[in-house]
Scaffold this motif. Structure first.
Motif, PDB file in Angstrom:
ATOM      1  N   LEU A 194      10.386   6.859  -0.200  1.00  0.00           N
ATOM      2  CA  LEU A 194       9.732   6.496  -1.460  1.00  0.00           C
ATOM      3  C   LEU A 194       9.086   7.710  -2.116  1.00  0.00           C
ATOM      4  CD1 LEU A 194       8.097   3.064  -0.538  1.00  0.00           C
ATOM      5  CD2 LEU A 194      10.156   3.474  -1.880  1.00  0.00           C
ATOM      6  N   VAL A 195       8.536   8.618  -1.306  1.00  0.00           N
ATOM      7  CA  VAL A 195       7.978   9.857  -1.861  1.00  0.00           C
ATOM      8  C   VAL A 195       9.072  10.658  -2.554  1.00  0.00           C
ATOM      9  CG1 VAL A 195       6.960  12.091  -1.241  1.00  0.00           C
ATOM     10  CG2 VAL A 195       6.052   9.996  -0.241  1.00  0.00           C
ATOM     11  N   ALA A 196      10.240  10.758  -1.928  1.00  0.00           N
ATOM     12  CA  ALA A 196      11.357  11.484  -2.536  1.00  0.00           C
ATOM     13  C   ALA A 196      11.810  10.811  -3.825  1.00  0.00           C
ATOM     14  CB  ALA A 196      12.517  11.575  -1.549  1.00  0.00           C
ATOM     15  N   VAL A 197      11.831   9.480  -3.845  1.00  0.00           N
ATOM     16  CA  VAL A 197      12.168   8.760  -5.074  1.00  0.00           C
ATOM     17  C   VAL A 197      11.130   9.059  -6.154  1.00  0.00           C
ATOM     18  CG1 VAL A 197      12.359   6.460  -6.096  1.00  0.00           C
ATOM     19  CG2 VAL A 197      13.459   6.941  -3.914  1.00  0.00           C
ATOM     20  N   GLY A 198       9.855   9.153  -5.741  1.00  0.00           N
ATOM     21  CA  GLY A 198       8.812   9.506  -6.702  1.00  0.00           C
ATOM     22  C   GLY A 198       8.997  10.902  -7.263  1.00  0.00           C
ATOM     23  N   LEU A 199       9.357  11.857  -6.406  1.00  0.00           N
ATOM     24  CA  LEU A 199       9.619  13.216  -6.882  1.00  0.00           C
ATOM     25  C   LEU A 199      10.792  13.224  -7.872  1.00  0.00           C
ATOM     26  CD1 LEU A 199       9.319  15.218  -3.527  1.00  0.00           C
ATOM     27  CD2 LEU A 199       7.611  15.056  -5.350  1.00  0.00           C
ATOM     28  N   PRO A 251       5.970   7.288 -18.240  1.00  0.00           N
ATOM     29  CA  PRO A 251       5.263   6.615 -17.135  1.00  0.00           C
ATOM     30  C   PRO A 251       6.197   5.938 -16.145  1.00  0.00           C
ATOM     31  CG  PRO A 251       5.061   5.355 -19.168  1.00  0.00           C
ATOM     32  CD  PRO A 251       5.681   6.670 -19.536  1.00  0.00           C
ATOM     33  N   MET A 252       7.476   5.813 -16.495  1.00  0.00           N
ATOM     34  CA  MET A 252       8.410   5.171 -15.571  1.00  0.00           C
ATOM     35  C   MET A 252       8.567   5.966 -14.285  1.00  0.00           C
ATOM     36  SD  MET A 252       9.365   2.306 -16.598  1.00  0.00           S
ATOM     37  CE  MET A 252      10.670   2.085 -15.414  1.00  0.00           C
ATOM     38  N   GLY A 253       8.393   7.280 -14.346  1.00  0.00           N
ATOM     39  CA  GLY A 253       8.469   8.066 -13.118  1.00  0.00           C
ATOM     40  C   GLY A 253       7.385   7.683 -12.139  1.00  0.00           C
ATOM     41  N   LEU A 254       6.204   7.363 -12.677  1.00  0.00           N
ATOM     42  CA  LEU A 254       5.090   6.947 -11.828  1.00  0.00           C
ATOM     43  C   LEU A 254       5.349   5.589 -11.187  1.00  0.00           C
ATOM     44  CD1 LEU A 254       2.185   7.734 -10.959  1.00  0.00           C
ATOM     45  CD2 LEU A 254       1.360   6.483 -12.950  1.00  0.00           C
ATOM     46  N   LEU A 255       6.082   4.730 -11.883  1.00  0.00           N
ATOM     47  CA  LEU A 255       6.323   3.371 -11.394  1.00  0.00           C
ATOM     48  C   LEU A 255       7.571   3.263 -10.525  1.00  0.00           C
ATOM     49  CD1 LEU A 255       5.581   1.368 -14.675  1.00  0.00           C
ATOM     50  CD2 LEU A 255       4.054   1.720 -12.737  1.00  0.00           C
ATOM     51  N   LEU A 256       8.391   4.301 -10.504  1.00  0.00           N
ATOM     52  CA  LEU A 256       9.689   4.194  -9.848  1.00  0.00           C
ATOM     53  C   LEU A 256       9.604   3.840  -8.362  1.00  0.00           C
ATOM     54  CD1 LEU A 256      12.628   4.359 -10.631  1.00  0.00           C
ATOM     55  CD2 LEU A 256      12.627   6.772 -10.014  1.00  0.00           C
ATOM     56  N   PRO A 257       8.746   4.488  -7.539  1.00  0.00           N
ATOM     57  CA  PRO A 257       8.680   4.086  -6.124  1.00  0.00           C
ATOM     58  C   PRO A 257       8.254   2.633  -5.929  1.00  0.00           C
ATOM     59  CG  PRO A 257       7.700   6.241  -6.435  1.00  0.00           C
ATOM     60  CD  PRO A 257       7.933   5.691  -7.798  1.00  0.00           C
ATOM     61  N   ALA A 280       3.246  11.164  -5.463  1.00  0.00           N
ATOM     62  CA  ALA A 280       4.468  11.913  -5.766  1.00  0.00           C
ATOM     63  C   ALA A 280       5.050  11.589  -7.131  1.00  0.00           C
ATOM     64  CB  ALA A 280       5.515  11.643  -4.688  1.00  0.00           C
ATOM     65  N   GLY A 281       4.812  10.383  -7.627  1.00  0.00           N
ATOM     66  CA  GLY A 281       5.433   9.978  -8.876  1.00  0.00           C
ATOM     67  C   GLY A 281       4.887  10.682 -10.100  1.00  0.00           C
ATOM     68  N   ASP A 282       3.794  11.405  -9.947  1.00  0.00           N
ATOM     69  CA  ASP A 282       3.167  12.053 -11.096  1.00  0.00           C
ATOM     70  C   ASP A 282       3.009  13.555 -10.910  1.00  0.00           C
ATOM     71  OD1 ASP A 282       2.061  11.615 -13.683  1.00  0.00           O
ATOM     72  OD2 ASP A 282       0.061  11.955 -12.880  1.00  0.00           O
ATOM     73  N   ALA A 285       0.807  -1.223   0.000  1.00  0.00           N
ATOM     74  CA  ALA A 285       0.000   0.000   0.000  1.00  0.00           C
ATOM     75  C   ALA A 285       0.844   1.279   0.000  1.00  0.00           C
ATOM     76  CB  ALA A 285      -0.953  -0.008   1.195  1.00  0.00           C
ATOM     77  N   LEU A 286       1.828   1.371   0.875  1.00  0.00           N
ATOM     78  CA  LEU A 286       2.600   2.608   0.993  1.00  0.00           C
ATOM     79  C   LEU A 286       3.446   2.901  -0.251  1.00  0.00           C
ATOM     80  CD1 LEU A 286       3.607   2.452   4.762  1.00  0.00           C
ATOM     81  CD2 LEU A 286       1.693   3.629   3.682  1.00  0.00           C
ATOM     82  N   PRO A 287       4.109   1.909  -0.865  1.00  0.00           N
ATOM     83  CA  PRO A 287       4.774   2.210  -2.146  1.00  0.00           C
ATOM     84  C   PRO A 287       3.795   2.669  -3.224  1.00  0.00           C
ATOM     85  CG  PRO A 287       5.646   0.185  -1.216  1.00  0.00           C
ATOM     86  CD  PRO A 287       4.464   0.567  -0.375  1.00  0.00           C
ATOM     87  N   LEU A 288       2.595   2.069  -3.260  1.00  0.00           N
ATOM     88  CA  LEU A 288       1.605   2.488  -4.246  1.00  0.00           C
ATOM     89  C   LEU A 288       1.140   3.913  -3.992  1.00  0.00           C
ATOM     90  CD1 LEU A 288      -0.208   1.721  -6.629  1.00  0.00           C
ATOM     91  CD2 LEU A 288      -1.880   0.850  -4.980  1.00  0.00           C
TER      92      LEU A 288
END
Length: 454
Positions: A195-200, A210-216, A102-104, A93-96
């Motif tokens: 993970l939020v920072a990785v998404g940013l 779309p890879m930015g959205l999937l990165l976390p 943040a990933g988008d 849940a938290l990675p999603l």
């Protein structure tokens, strides 16, 4: 002339028409944008309702997720439910949540082509980045709070505010359990922020891809796979997702705080570094060229090489500061942990059977464990640990013995499966004056501290 000079703007000051918009106003605007998305609204609804319904439903069923940490106690206390929720949330849940929020947040502006309008309105790259980052963190914190509150409410409503059995099987009062459950959720915020920072970073570096959205999610999945491998302790603790596991140490006695503190510190360092990289990429981006969306060789280089270097440095620091080597799981640690857990649960079984109370000092419990029948090195994870527990009952000359098969995972958690004698630990029920009751000695969870004792 005097009046004219007094009314003139000070040197270097910007006219009111071109001053950047305050961060607070931009932050409120970004929050409105976040919550106007159907995706975030659906996430919020799922976080507020889903865990509570799931915990209540499982707690009322006859079968329990005994392979999940604290899952076997969901019939006993309402405080087991939010811990099961936390274990599942840290995995999925938290990675999603970090990915979808943040990933988008930056990539959406690239897809919609709205950067020029936003820059004209705000007139500050730095304030745009700060507002988007703060809004993302705010939404994620709200979603995490929803998960925690829903899980706690579902467990307490379905089962009640009762004592919780800890990882070394000592009994935690409802108040103590409540405090540690909330602290465990608070500790899980650190890897979530990483993970939020990785998404940013992915959203800035990869642009409309779309890879930015999937990165976390991909980063979290990679760390989960790594935790299943027989890695050295230093490598395991240097991964930013380890705090999703190390909160377990709060429920041991004595508490295993060093792995937890290291995991939280590593996660926060990763959060700061990834956010700083995202900021540097964003403020140096050329927004005058519509064909450039941030995805390029320089962005990938800045986004990949520094995290790899950070991982190498973190592994070295953890190894030197803790002195940890190998898997961290050895025969002596396992024997001490099993003996302690058995003594706690034996007293609980004696209470169920209404027998005279005994102290752990009187029991003199000890354990002898062998891996692979002695044909391999006596350390490391595996499901081939065979243990014999012995104890003494006051006033009885015969020494009691019980057999256990242990399945020890790479992160130090083990499941002890009773293998006889039947009247002690060979059956899942014990006969009491009130009828059959669950046998606490049949199967139970335990944890080994991976770090060397001081």
């Amino acid at each position: 002339m005097t009046a004219t000079l007094a009314d003139a703007p000070a040197a270097g000051a910007l006219p009111a028409a071109v001053r950047p918009v305050p961060v607070a106003r931009t932050y409120r605007f970004e929050l409105v944008k976040q919550f106007s998305s159907w995706r975030v609204r659906l996430l919020l609804l799922a976080c507020l309702i889903g865990p509570g319904l799931l915990v209540a439903g499982i707690s009322l069923q006859s079968t329990l997720p005994s392979d999940t940490l604290f899952g076997r106690w969901m019939h006993t206390t309402g405080w087991a439910g939010p811990l099961v929720t936390l274990g599942v949330a840290g995995t999925w849940a938290l990675p999603l949540v970090a990915s979808l929020v943040a990933g988008d947040v930056f990539a959406a502006e690239d897809r919609l082509g709205t950067w020029r309008h936003l820059l004209v309105a705000v007139r500050s790259h730095r304030r745009i980045f700060a507002a988007k980052a703060l809004a993302s963190v705010t939404v994620v914190l709200l979603l995490v709070a929803g998960l925690a509150v829903s899980g706690v409410a579902g467990g307490l409503i379905a089962v009640g505010n009762r004592p919780l059995i800890g990882l070394d099987d000592h009994i935690l009062s409802p108040g103590d359990a409540a405090g540690k459950v909330l602290l465990a959720w608070a500790c899980a915020l650190a890897p979530t922020l990483a993970l939020v920072a990785v998404g940013l970073l992915g959203s800035v570096a990869l642009g409309r891809s779309p890879m930015g959205l999937l990165l976390p999610v991909m980063a979290a999945l990679g760390m989960q796979v790594a935790q299943l491998l027989p890695l050295p302790v230093a490598v395991r603790l240097a991964l930013p997702g380890y705090a999703f596991i190390s909160w377990n140490g709060l429920f041991a006695d004595p508490q295993q705080l060093r792995p937890l503190l290291i995991g939280v510190a590593v996660s926060l360092v990763w959060a700061v570094v990834a956010t700083a990289l995202a900021y540097l990429l964003f403020v140096r981006r050329d927004f005058t060229n519509l064909t450039v969306d941030g995805a390029g060789r320089r962005a990938l280089t800045v986004g990949v090489l520094p995290p790899a270097a950070l991982l190498a440095v973190t592994i070295g620091v953890v190894a030197v500061s803790t002195g940890a080597t190998g898997s961290g799981i050895d025969q002596d640690k396992l024997q001490r942990s099993l003996a302690t857990a058995y003594a706690h649960l034996y007293r609980l079984q004696e209470d169920e059977l209404h027998r005279p109370a005994v102290t752990e000092a009187q029991l003199q419990t000890s354990a002898s464990c062998v891996k692979s029948d002695g044909f391999s090195e006596q350390q490391g994870p595996g499901n081939d640990w065979h243990c014999t527990v012995t104890w003494h009952i006051p006033g009885v000359a015969i020494t009691g013995q019980a057999i256990y098969q242990l399945d020890v995972t790479a992160n130090g958690r083990y499941i002890a499966d009773g293998d006889g004698p039947k009247e002690v630990n060979g059956y899942f029920l014990v006969r009491t004056p009130q009828g059959d009751e669950p046998n606490p000695l049949w199967q139970f969870d335990g944890s080994v501290d991976l770090l060397p004792s001081r």
